[in-house]
Design a protein around this motif. Structure first.
Motif, PDB file in Angstrom:
ATOM      1  N   GLU A 114     -12.560  -4.405   4.662  1.00 54.06           N
ATOM      2  CA  GLU A 114     -13.086  -3.516   5.700  1.00 54.06           C
ATOM      3  C   GLU A 114     -12.697  -2.060   5.483  1.00 54.06           C
ATOM      4  O   GLU A 114     -11.703  -1.741   4.846  1.00 54.06           O
ATOM      5  N   ARG A 115     -13.498  -1.178   6.072  1.00 48.81           N
ATOM      6  CA  ARG A 115     -13.252   0.261   6.184  1.00 48.81           C
ATOM      7  C   ARG A 115     -12.877   0.941   4.868  1.00 48.81           C
ATOM      8  O   ARG A 115     -11.867   1.641   4.779  1.00 48.81           O
ATOM      9  N   PRO A 116     -13.692   0.763   3.836  1.00 58.13           N
ATOM     10  CA  PRO A 116     -13.407   1.440   2.566  1.00 58.13           C
ATOM     11  C   PRO A 116     -13.533   2.955   2.695  1.00 58.13           C
ATOM     12  O   PRO A 116     -14.476   3.469   3.286  1.00 58.13           O
ATOM     13  N   LYS A 117     -12.562   3.652   2.130  1.00 55.77           N
ATOM     14  CA  LYS A 117     -12.566   5.112   2.128  1.00 55.77           C
ATOM     15  C   LYS A 117     -12.269   5.599   0.717  1.00 55.77           C
ATOM     16  O   LYS A 117     -11.319   5.127   0.086  1.00 55.77           O
ATOM     17  N   VAL A 118     -13.062   6.552   0.243  1.00 50.98           N
ATOM     18  CA  VAL A 118     -12.887   7.091  -1.104  1.00 50.98           C
ATOM     19  C   VAL A 118     -12.488   8.557  -1.027  1.00 50.98           C
ATOM     20  O   VAL A 118     -13.047   9.330  -0.240  1.00 50.98           O
ATOM     21  N   VAL A 119     -11.515   8.933  -1.853  1.00 50.30           N
ATOM     22  CA  VAL A 119     -11.105  10.328  -1.985  1.00 50.30           C
ATOM     23  C   VAL A 119     -11.049  10.683  -3.465  1.00 50.30           C
ATOM     24  O   VAL A 119     -10.882   9.804  -4.317  1.00 50.30           O
ATOM     25  N   TYR A 120     -11.183  11.964  -3.766  1.00 53.72           N
ATOM     26  CA  TYR A 120     -11.158  12.429  -5.153  1.00 53.72           C
ATOM     27  C   TYR A 120      -9.817  13.092  -5.429  1.00 53.72           C
ATOM     28  O   TYR A 120      -9.363  13.948  -4.672  1.00 53.72           O
ATOM     29  N   ASN A 121      -9.196  12.693  -6.551  1.00 51.57           N
ATOM     30  CA  ASN A 121      -7.929  13.288  -6.958  1.00 51.57           C
ATOM     31  C   ASN A 121      -8.204  14.350  -8.024  1.00 51.57           C
ATOM     32  O   ASN A 121      -8.605  14.030  -9.149  1.00 51.57           O
ATOM     33  N   LYS A 122      -8.021  15.608  -7.670  1.00 57.50           N
ATOM     34  CA  LYS A 122      -8.350  16.713  -8.569  1.00 57.50           C
ATOM     35  C   LYS A 122      -7.458  16.740  -9.810  1.00 57.50           C
ATOM     36  O   LYS A 122      -7.871  17.226 -10.870  1.00 57.50           O
ATOM     37  N   LYS A 123      -6.229  16.205  -9.680  1.00 56.10           N
ATOM     38  CA  LYS A 123      -5.309  16.221 -10.825  1.00 56.10           C
ATOM     39  C   LYS A 123      -5.656  15.137 -11.841  1.00 56.10           C
ATOM     40  O   LYS A 123      -5.663  15.387 -13.047  1.00 56.10           O
ATOM     41  N   THR A 124      -5.936  13.939 -11.376  1.00 51.75           N
ATOM     42  CA  THR A 124      -6.232  12.833 -12.293  1.00 51.75           C
ATOM     43  C   THR A 124      -7.712  12.714 -12.616  1.00 51.75           C
ATOM     44  O   THR A 124      -8.095  11.970 -13.521  1.00 51.75           O
ATOM     45  N   LYS A 125      -8.561  13.433 -11.860  1.00 52.12           N
ATOM     46  CA  LYS A 125     -10.016  13.367 -12.013  1.00 52.12           C
ATOM     47  C   LYS A 125     -10.554  11.961 -11.716  1.00 52.12           C
ATOM     48  O   LYS A 125     -11.601  11.559 -12.231  1.00 52.12           O
ATOM     49  N   LYS A 126      -9.849  11.234 -10.873  1.00 56.62           N
ATOM     50  CA  LYS A 126     -10.255   9.876 -10.519  1.00 56.62           C
ATOM     51  C   LYS A 126     -10.701   9.818  -9.063  1.00 56.62           C
ATOM     52  O   LYS A 126     -10.229  10.578  -8.210  1.00 56.62           O
ATOM     53  N   PHE A 127     -11.607   8.879  -8.799  1.00 58.05           N
ATOM     54  CA  PHE A 127     -12.015   8.575  -7.432  1.00 58.05           C
ATOM     55  C   PHE A 127     -11.244   7.330  -6.995  1.00 58.05           C
ATOM     56  O   PHE A 127     -11.248   6.314  -7.700  1.00 58.05           O
ATOM     57  N   VAL A 128     -10.574   7.440  -5.861  1.00 61.44           N
ATOM     58  CA  VAL A 128      -9.678   6.381  -5.406  1.00 61.44           C
ATOM     59  C   VAL A 128     -10.199   5.801  -4.094  1.00 61.44           C
ATOM     60  O   VAL A 128     -10.469   6.539  -3.143  1.00 61.44           O
ATOM     61  N   MET A 129     -10.345   4.495  -4.056  1.00 66.43           N
ATOM     62  CA  MET A 129     -10.829   3.794  -2.871  1.00 66.43           C
ATOM     63  C   MET A 129      -9.699   2.963  -2.262  1.00 66.43           C
ATOM     64  O   MET A 129      -9.080   2.147  -2.948  1.00 66.43           O
TER      65      MET A 129
END
Length: 372
Positions: A114-129
């Protein structure tokens, strides 16, 4: 005669295809809360309990993919992703994170995700869910947080791990906090403290949740804990893939879920709800001058008819309005547990009177409301 019949049949077929194509390509220029909202394929958007991340001018909406019936309340497919340039019209990007057919996997088909949220990490260039995860066959006993990562916003996302956060860690207290106000696990002062101390060795329960990235790039995980009686706000590691062990407890002893956090003019705001199962209840909001609190309960932000049940919905995300600095969109879900796929979306503008926020129902609105 046969040629004429064939011509008529061909004409009717082409007309039908044209109608289907027109339906699939329906263009929106406004929001109509609670109505069917079709994607570029003409299908009702399937992204429930979700959140949105903006990247290079494109918005990506992630949410729970539902199927028909009550079975749709479990994860049979995974996390769906859609993309948009204008927030009105959404392109189906497919399944960003798929459940597993391996029954030993934490995200086995039939688990609760439930409730997946994605953010972008500018240092690692990865999208984290991040998401709330309940293990297959365990109902809501597991109360875990799951994390996945991708190189592109629309995925595919690779599942990394799930766990209960901050095992063995005591909450952060501001300097000067009296000892009497701190948790004493030898003699818990109340029910919530008791749940906290019970779970201290193995990690705290984590259910309804969101993730917030501050102006300095630090990320925070906010989740319902202690049998949903208390919210935890926990700092994430620099790569956003784990917890640092620093966290606070908010509104201790009051059942709160569905947190959605944002920041305006240096003040932190959070909207949430009570815990009444699938039934809607009054929204609640909080504010703080520091991410570490103290967080002050401010009551129900909704006004007018339906305010006592948040117009039939429940908060899931607060989205900065595009090109409108300081303006925000309240995102909520209207759950349909008997037929999960029919869940609807309630998007409404957030209004401010000084540092007080309000939310009012509108049958139809568009982004121009923020310039009025």
């Amino acid at each position: 005669m046969n040629k004429r019949i064939n011509f008529i049949l061909c004409f009717l077929t082409l007309s039908l295809l044209a109608c289907q194509l027109a339906s699939a390509q329906q263009k929106y220029a406004s929001f109509t809360p609670g109505k069917i909202w079709k994607d570029d394929k003409g299908v009702h958007i399937n992204a429930h309990g979700g959140g949105i991340v903006e990247h290079k001018g494109t918005y990506y909406w992630f949410g729970e993919h539902k199927i028909e019936g009550e079975k749709g309340n479990t994860a049979q497919v995974g996390v769906h992703c859609y993309s948009s340039k204008d927030l009105y019209n959404w392109k189906d990007e497919g399944i960003a994170l798929s459940v597993s057919d391996n029954l030993k996997s934490d995200i086995a088909r039939g688990c609760i995700l439930e409730r997946p949220k994605v953010v972008y990490n500018k240092k690692t260039k990865k999208f984290v869910m991040w998401f709330h995860l309940e293990l297959l066959g365990k109902s809501y006993e597991a109360a875990r947080s799951g994390v996945a990562v991708a190189d592109k916003p629309n995925g595919p996302y690779t599942f990394i791990k799930s766990y209960r956060p901050n095992a063995g860690k005591m909450q952060f207290y501001a300097k000067g906090t009296p000892e009497a106000e701190k948790v004493n696990c030898e003699n818990p002062a109340n029910k919530s403290d008791g749940f906290f101390c019970r779970d201290l060795p193995g990690g705290q329960m984590a259910r309804d949740m969101t993730v917030f990235v501050d102006d300095d790039g630090k990320a925070y995980h906010v989740f319902s804990s202690e049998e949903n009686f208390t919210l935890h706000l926990a700092e994430l590691s620099p790569d956003y893939l784990s917890h640092t062990g620093k966290f606070i407890r908010i509104y201790v002893g009051h059942q709160t879920e569905a947190p959605a956090l944002f920041k305006k003019n240096g003040t932190y705001y959070m909207v949430g709800s009570g815990c009444t199962g699938w039934a809607p209840n009054p929204a609640r909001w909080f504010k703080a001058s520091s991410i570490w609190g103290p967080w002050t309960y401010m009551g129900n932000p909704c006004q007018g008819p339906g305010a006592n049940i948040t117009y039939g919905g429940q908060s899931t995300h607060i989205l900065p309005a595009p090109g409108k600095k300081g303006d925000f969109i309240f995102m909520a879900d209207k759950w349909e547990p008997k037929n999960a796929i029919d869940g609807r979306y309630l998007w409404l503008p957030v209004k401010f009177e000084g540092d007080k926020l309000t939310i009012n129902w509108q049958d139809e609105w568009n982004l121009s409301t923020f310039s009025k």
